[in-house]
Write a protein that holds these residues in place. Sequence first.
Motif, PDB file in Angstrom:
ATOM      1  N   SER A  78       0.868  -1.182   0.000  1.00 20.00           N
ATOM      2  CA  SER A  78       0.000   0.000   0.000  1.00 20.00           C
ATOM      3  C   SER A  78       0.905   1.233   0.000  1.00 20.00           C
ATOM      4  CB  SER A  78      -0.904   0.001   1.230  1.00 20.00           C
ATOM      5  OG  SER A  78      -1.754  -1.128   1.237  1.00 20.00           O
ATOM      6  N   LEU A  79       0.338   2.388  -0.336  1.00 20.42           N
ATOM      7  CA  LEU A  79       1.149   3.603  -0.453  1.00 20.42           C
ATOM      8  C   LEU A  79       0.644   4.686   0.496  1.00 20.42           C
ATOM      9  CD1 LEU A  79       1.644   4.041  -4.314  1.00 20.42           C
ATOM     10  CD2 LEU A  79       3.205   3.003  -2.659  1.00 20.42           C
ATOM     11  N   PHE A  80       1.581   5.464   1.012  1.00 21.49           N
ATOM     12  CA  PHE A  80       1.246   6.682   1.738  1.00 21.49           C
ATOM     13  C   PHE A  80       1.725   7.848   0.886  1.00 21.49           C
ATOM     14  CE2 PHE A  80       2.224  10.068   4.878  1.00 21.49           C
ATOM     15  CZ  PHE A  80       0.936  10.249   5.363  1.00 21.49           C
ATOM     16  N   ALA A  81       0.762   8.471   0.174  1.00 20.30           N
ATOM     17  CA  ALA A  81       1.095   9.573  -0.732  1.00 20.30           C
ATOM     18  C   ALA A  81       0.158  10.736  -0.431  1.00 20.30           C
ATOM     19  CB  ALA A  81       0.956   9.130  -2.189  1.00 20.30           C
ATOM     20  N   PRO A  82       0.493  11.590   0.556  1.00 21.70           N
ATOM     21  CA  PRO A  82      -0.379  12.712   0.898  1.00 21.70           C
ATOM     22  C   PRO A  82      -0.532  13.670  -0.282  1.00 21.70           C
ATOM     23  CG  PRO A  82       1.752  12.891   2.012  1.00 21.70           C
ATOM     24  CD  PRO A  82       1.711  11.543   1.375  1.00 21.70           C
ATOM     25  N   PRO A  83      -1.636  14.416  -0.338  1.00 23.74           N
ATOM     26  CA  PRO A  83      -1.911  15.278  -1.493  1.00 23.74           C
ATOM     27  C   PRO A  83      -0.780  16.233  -1.847  1.00 23.74           C
ATOM     28  CG  PRO A  83      -3.843  15.118  -0.102  1.00 23.74           C
ATOM     29  CD  PRO A  83      -2.747  14.412   0.633  1.00 23.74           C
ATOM     30  N   ASP A  84      -0.121  16.810  -0.834  1.00 26.36           N
ATOM     31  CA  ASP A  84       0.922  17.794  -1.148  1.00 26.36           C
ATOM     32  C   ASP A  84       2.189  17.159  -1.716  1.00 26.36           C
ATOM     33  OD1 ASP A  84       1.916  16.558   1.096  1.00 26.36           O
ATOM     34  OD2 ASP A  84       1.901  18.333   2.376  1.00 26.36           O
ATOM     35  N   SER A  88       0.481  18.394  -9.349  1.00 24.91           N
ATOM     36  CA  SER A  88      -0.807  19.025  -9.625  1.00 24.91           C
ATOM     37  C   SER A  88      -1.231  18.695 -11.053  1.00 24.91           C
ATOM     38  CB  SER A  88      -0.690  20.541  -9.446  1.00 24.91           C
ATOM     39  OG  SER A  88      -1.913  21.169  -9.741  1.00 24.91           O
ATOM     40  N   ARG A  89      -2.510  18.312 -11.210  1.00 27.98           N
ATOM     41  CA  ARG A  89      -3.042  17.954 -12.528  1.00 27.98           C
ATOM     42  C   ARG A  89      -4.424  18.572 -12.693  1.00 27.98           C
ATOM     43  NH1 ARG A  89      -0.518  13.872 -15.063  1.00 27.98           N
ATOM     44  NH2 ARG A  89      -2.383  13.446 -16.290  1.00 27.98           N
ATOM     45  N   LEU A  90      -4.877  18.671 -13.956  1.00 28.16           N
ATOM     46  CA  LEU A  90      -6.196  19.221 -14.227  1.00 28.16           C
ATOM     47  C   LEU A  90      -7.294  18.264 -13.789  1.00 28.16           C
ATOM     48  CD1 LEU A  90      -5.690  20.783 -17.794  1.00 28.16           C
ATOM     49  CD2 LEU A  90      -5.879  21.993 -15.619  1.00 28.16           C
ATOM     50  N   GLU A  91      -7.013  16.945 -13.880  1.00 29.57           N
ATOM     51  CA  GLU A  91      -8.016  15.961 -13.484  1.00 29.57           C
ATOM     52  C   GLU A  91      -8.207  15.977 -11.961  1.00 29.57           C
ATOM     53  OE1 GLU A  91      -5.925  14.721 -17.184  1.00 29.57           O
ATOM     54  OE2 GLU A  91      -5.268  15.250 -15.156  1.00 29.57           O
ATOM     55  N   ILE A  92      -9.412  15.588 -11.538  1.00 30.64           N
ATOM     56  CA  ILE A  92      -9.702  15.517 -10.107  1.00 30.64           C
ATOM     57  C   ILE A  92      -9.053  14.267  -9.529  1.00 30.64           C
ATOM     58  CG2 ILE A  92     -11.542  15.218  -8.404  1.00 30.64           C
ATOM     59  CD1 ILE A  92     -13.341  16.862 -10.202  1.00 30.64           C
ATOM     60  N   GLY A  93      -8.373  14.408  -8.397  1.00 29.27           N
ATOM     61  CA  GLY A  93      -7.721  13.278  -7.761  1.00 29.27           C
ATOM     62  C   GLY A  93      -7.317  13.626  -6.345  1.00 29.27           C
ATOM     63  N   THR A  94      -6.538  12.754  -5.738  1.00 33.96           N
ATOM     64  CA  THR A  94      -6.104  12.959  -4.353  1.00 33.96           C
ATOM     65  C   THR A  94      -5.347  14.271  -4.192  1.00 33.96           C
ATOM     66  OG1 THR A  94      -5.879  10.553  -4.195  1.00 33.96           O
ATOM     67  CG2 THR A  94      -4.915  11.844  -2.425  1.00 33.96           C
ATOM     68  N   HIS A  95      -4.646  14.699  -5.256  1.00 37.32           N
ATOM     69  CA  HIS A  95      -3.852  15.932  -5.173  1.00 37.32           C
ATOM     70  C   HIS A  95      -4.721  17.165  -4.929  1.00 37.32           C
ATOM     71  CE1 HIS A  95      -5.131  15.487  -9.354  1.00 37.32           C
ATOM     72  NE2 HIS A  95      -5.131  16.803  -9.408  1.00 37.32           N
ATOM     73  N   LEU A 204      -9.383   9.968  -0.968  1.00 40.62           N
ATOM     74  CA  LEU A 204     -10.379  10.624  -1.821  1.00 40.62           C
ATOM     75  C   LEU A 204     -11.754   9.995  -1.630  1.00 40.62           C
ATOM     76  CD1 LEU A 204     -10.898  12.739  -4.007  1.00 40.62           C
ATOM     77  CD2 LEU A 204     -10.314  11.016  -5.721  1.00 40.62           C
ATOM     78  N   SER A 205     -11.808   8.663  -1.522  1.00 39.44           N
ATOM     79  CA  SER A 205     -13.091   7.984  -1.310  1.00 39.44           C
ATOM     80  C   SER A 205     -13.751   8.439  -0.009  1.00 39.44           C
ATOM     81  CB  SER A 205     -12.886   6.461  -1.272  1.00 39.44           C
ATOM     82  OG  SER A 205     -12.464   5.964  -2.513  1.00 39.44           O
ATOM     83  N   HIS A 206     -12.942   8.613   1.027  1.00 36.69           N
ATOM     84  CA  HIS A 206     -13.489   9.016   2.327  1.00 36.69           C
ATOM     85  C   HIS A 206     -14.000  10.451   2.276  1.00 36.69           C
ATOM     86  CE1 HIS A 206     -14.008   7.901   6.518  1.00 36.69           C
ATOM     87  NE2 HIS A 206     -13.588   9.103   6.878  1.00 36.69           N
ATOM     88  N   TRP A 207     -13.254  11.323   1.589  1.00 38.15           N
ATOM     89  CA  TRP A 207     -13.700  12.717   1.437  1.00 38.15           C
ATOM     90  C   TRP A 207     -15.013  12.769   0.656  1.00 38.15           C
ATOM     91  CZ3 TRP A 207     -14.714  15.560  -2.919  1.00 38.15           C
ATOM     92  CH2 TRP A 207     -14.924  16.928  -2.740  1.00 38.15           C
ATOM     93  N   LEU A 208     -15.083  12.011  -0.445  1.00 35.65           N
ATOM     94  CA  LEU A 208     -16.287  12.007  -1.265  1.00 35.65           C
ATOM     95  C   LEU A 208     -17.472  11.442  -0.487  1.00 35.65           C
ATOM     96  CD1 LEU A 208     -17.540  12.438  -4.094  1.00 35.65           C
ATOM     97  CD2 LEU A 208     -16.896  10.083  -4.627  1.00 35.65           C
ATOM     98  N   TYR A 209     -17.243  10.379   0.269  1.00 34.93           N
ATOM     99  CA  TYR A 209     -18.311   9.771   1.066  1.00 34.93           C
ATOM    100  C   TYR A 209     -18.889  10.789   2.054  1.00 34.93           C
ATOM    101  CZ  TYR A 209     -20.581   6.712   4.490  1.00 34.93           C
ATOM    102  OH  TYR A 209     -21.481   6.140   5.355  1.00 34.93           O
ATOM    103  N   GLY A 210     -18.011  11.491   2.763  1.00 34.95           N
ATOM    104  CA  GLY A 210     -18.468  12.476   3.738  1.00 34.95           C
ATOM    105  C   GLY A 210     -19.262  13.596   3.090  1.00 34.95           C
TER     106      GLY A 210
END
Length: 445
Positions: A78-84, A88-95, A204-210
Motif C-alpha cells: 500500500s502507499l502513503f502519498a499525501p496530497p501535497d 498538480s493535474r487538471l483531473e480531479i484526484g487525491t492531489h 479521496l473515497s473518504h472525502w467524497l463519502y463524507g
Amino acid sequence: MEQAIPRSQALQQLIAAFIGSRLNDKLDKLSPDDPKRSELNAQYQPHSWLADAARRVTQLQLVTHPQKSTHPDARGSSLFAPPDSLPSRLEIGTHCLSDFASDVVGNAAALDVYKFLKLEYQGQTLLQMLQADDADLLQALHHDHETASQWRAAFCSITEPAGGPASHVLAKQIYWPVSPDNYPADANDDSHYHLLSILNSSALSHWLYGRIQEHRFGDAAKAARQAKRDGSHHPHGYHDYPQLAEEKKGGTKPQNISQLNSERRGSNYLLASLPPHWDSSEIRPLYQLDNAFRRFGKRQAVRTLLREFGDFLSHLKPVNNNIHIRQRRERYLGQLFDELLQFGSAYSNSQPPGWTDHPDCLLPFAQQCWLDPYRAEQDADFNLQFECQDWPQQLATDFAYWLNRHLEGKGLQLAEAEFDFWRRELAQDAGWQGQLDRLQQGAPA
C-alpha cells in the motif's frame, strides 16, 4: 493567577489520560476480585504501554492508497502519498484535497496504537509532532532521551511499507504502452510496456463519502428539500447525485480492508460516468434558421439555466460584488458553457459532413464552422476560410449578443460591459478552448 502547565507536562497528561481510559475500559469488564486486574494495571502503566505500542506499531501502516481496496486477499504494497506530495493535474484526484484523512492497514488488534498517534494537541497530531522531532513530546514519552528517540523512530515508521514495493497476483494491473524514444510505442514489442498497479485512493473515497452523506442526509439538505416540497422560500439549494452507485468493500468484514473503510461500513460511492444521452429529435439540420443560438436556447436544460441565472441577477443590487456572488455567477456560466459544448458536439458528430452547404442553411459562417467542421475535409473553399478566419472570436461575440438579449427579456438592464464580460468568459473557458482546438485539428469534438 494560575500558572501555565509546562508543554511537556501537558503532553504527558494527554498520553496518560488516553492510556488510562483504555485501562478503565478493560477493568470495567472484570469483577473487583478478578486476578487479571493487577496484571492489567501493570501492563497499562504509561512506560510499559508505550514500549509495547512501539513494538506493535510495526504491524500497522499509515496509507492513502490501500492495496486491499482492490481485493481483500491482495498482499502487495500500500502507499502513503499525501496530497501535497503529488503533482498538480487538471483531473480531479487525491492531489486536490486540502484536508484529508489518513487511513491505516494491518493488524486490527494494534489499532489502539494508531488512535494514540492521532491524539491532537494544539492542532497537531502526536504523529505530526513526532515527525517534526518535537522535543517536548520526546520528554513526555520518556525521561531517557535515547529511549524516547527509539520510540519516536518506531512510531514514525508507520508511514513506511514493510519491505520494498510489491504487487500481487490479485491486485489490479494494467500494461501501459510507453515508447523508449520519440516514436509511437510498438504493440508487438514487450519492452514498450510498463506494468502499472492501480491503487484506489482511500483518502479521496473518504472525502467524497463524507461530502455526499452531508448533501443527502444533512439537516441543511433535508430542510432545503422540505422547502421545495412545500413550495416555500429557502436560503440555499441542495445537491442531487443521479444514478449514484454504492460499492461495498470487504463484505461483512470491512475492517479487513482498512480503518476508514470500516468507519464507512464498507461503503464507497461511485459517481455516474456515462456518455451524454442525445435526443435525436433535437438534432435536426438547422435549416431556415439564421442563428443556431435560437435552437440552443430551446433546450430544456438551457431554458432552466437561463431562468435561474436571470432570477439570480435580478435580485442583485449594483453594490453587490463579493466572492460568493462571483463564484455563483461563474457556476451558472460554467453550466451554460457545458451545454454549449454538448450542443456543438451533437451536431458536429451526428450530422453528415457538409450539411451546412445546403441552400436552406442560413447560418452565419462562424456557426457553420462550429457545427459542421468536417466539411473542411471535402470543401476546399470552406477549408480555406475555416483555417484563416477568426470564426472562434465571432462565435464568442454571437454567444454574448444572444445571452444579453435573453437576460434583457427578463427585465435586466444590460449594456456593453456585460456583453464584453460574457464574450471574454467564453473565450477563456478551458473546455470551450479545448473543443475549438480539436475542431481546428480535425479531431472529434
